[in-house]
Structures are given as C-alpha cells and as structure tokens.
Design a protein around this motif. Structure first.
Motif, short mmCIF file in Angstrom:
data_model
loop_
_atom_site.label_atom_id
_atom_site.label_comp_id
_atom_site.label_asym_id
_atom_site.label_seq_id
_atom_site.Cartn_x
_atom_site.Cartn_y
_atom_site.Cartn_z
N PRO A 58 -2.15 2.37 1.23
CA PRO A 58 -0.59 2.19 1.39
C PRO A 58 -1.36 0.95 2.78
CG PRO A 58 -2.15 4.35 2.01
CD PRO A 58 -3.42 2.75 0.93
N VAL A 81 -2.53 7.63 -0.26
CA VAL A 81 -1.18 8.76 -0.11
C VAL A 81 -1.07 9.78 -1.39
CG1 VAL A 81 0.08 6.44 1.17
CG2 VAL A 81 0.22 7.57 -1.65
N PHE A 85 3.83 10.55 -2.95
CA PHE A 85 4.72 10.02 -2.11
C PHE A 85 6.24 9.39 -2.12
CE2 PHE A 85 4.35 5.64 0.00
CZ PHE A 85 4.39 6.40 1.31
N LEU A 103 5.52 9.46 8.06
CA LEU A 103 4.37 9.25 7.93
C LEU A 103 3.22 8.28 7.77
CD1 LEU A 103 6.42 7.63 4.61
CD2 LEU A 103 6.29 10.38 5.07
#
Length: 207
Positions: A58, A81, A85, A103
């Motif tokens: 991420p 994630v 995603f 997010l």
C-alpha cells in the motif's frame, strides 16, 4: 420679506447618510469577499492517490502542483490491501463532516478554509489490518509531510517509508477553533467605524 426655507432636521440628514454608509459597506464587502475567495482557492487542494507500489505494498501518493510538490509517496511496509483493491485519486478541497472513511483508514481532521490547508489521516488501524489501537498518522500541511509525528520537508519525488514499528495509539489532537480571517476583521472595523461616524454625525446635527 421672503421666508427662509426650513432647515433640514437631524432625521432628514440621518437617512441619506445611513443609506450611503450601507452602500459603501456593501461594495467593500463584495470586493473583499471576491478577493478572499480567490485567495482561498488559488493553490488548489491536496491531490491524494491511494494505490500500491510495484511490489503490491500500500502506498499514498501526494501532489500539490501549485507548490511544486509532485510524486511524494508514503509506503506502508507490512500492510496489505484486498485482492480486489482499486486505486483511487481524490482532491481535498471541500469541508465535510468528519471523520470520513477512506481507503486504508479514515480522514479525521481538516482545515480547508484556505487551500491546501491541513488534512490528517489515521491509516491501517484496527478496522484496516486488525492492529488494535495502533495506526499510522499522516498529515498534509504546507510546512511538510508529517508521518507518525515526524515531519519531512516537501520536495519533488519525496519518498517516505512507514514501518509497523512506528505505529502508535496516537492521541487525536483537539480540533482547532476557527480564527477571524483578515477580511473578516476588515469588515468588522468598517462596520464599527460606520456606526461611530453615524452616531457622531447625528449628535452634531442635534447641537
């Protein structure tokens, strides 16, 4: 002998003066408001992309083209994630009721009165990756990119690594109270000055 025309009374002089002051105040307000709105929005808001790097880790990418802050990234080592995603880019320009889910976590503080302002996130906390109370705090301010309470000076291609060891149960800062902006102060002074002149003019006309 011709009669002298009646002298205008204090009441007769009061209304034209009051209307004139109201017109001046309105014109000043319109011009200062327009200037303030231009000043507020001229730099634009933070452009934030929630994405991953080439290794699938991420990553937060931050851009503020008006200031030359481009491709500034925060990589969150040890985080993950979902398989489905999808990256998301958003522009933080409009005040809203916080906190708001985003997010990687939540957007919990903002001062967007004068852009780009300040934006603060709590990321990869309990709801994100199951680490109770421990989370990353990322703050975007013009003075620098603040990750887990450590400030990094802005520069193009700035790269910051946020490791799990830096996560804390960060106390949320108190919400800052709004301050009177320069044009607000100017309008207050204009109104006070107008009232004082009006009272003085009215008092002199009665003497």
């Amino acid at each position: 002998m011709a009669e002298e025309p009646p002298k205008p009374t204090a009441r007769d002089r009061l209304w034209p003066f009051a209307l004139g002051m109201a017109a001046v105040a309105l014109v000043v307000y319109v011009f200062t408001y327009a200037g303030d709105q231009s000043l507020r929005s001229k730099d634009g808001g933070w452009q934030v992309t929630f994405t991953t790097n080439s290794a699938g880790t991420p990553m937060l990418r931050v851009d503020l083209p008006s200031k030359g802050f481009t491709n500034c990234t925060v990589v969150f080592e040890g985080e993950s994630v979902p398989a489905d995603f999808q990256p998301l880019t958003t522009n933080f320009t409009d005040p809203t009721h916080l906190p708001v889910p985003v997010l990687f976590g939540e957007w919990f503080y903002a001062d967007l009165t004068y852009l780009p302002g300040a934006v603060t996130f709590n990321l990869f906390g309990k709801e994100a990756n199951g680490t109770a109370g421990m989370r990353h705090e990322v703050e975007l301010i013009q003075a620098g990119l603040v990750v887990d309470r450590h400030r990094h000076d802005w520069q193009p291609d700035l790269a910051v690594i946020a490791t799990a060891e830096n996560k804390r149960d960060w106390p949320k800062p108190e919400k800052q109270k709004g301050n009177l902006r320069p044009w607000h102060m100017f309008m207050v002074l204009v109104i006070i000055g107008g009232v004082m002149l009006l009272v003085r003019r009215f008092s002199n006309s009665n003497q």
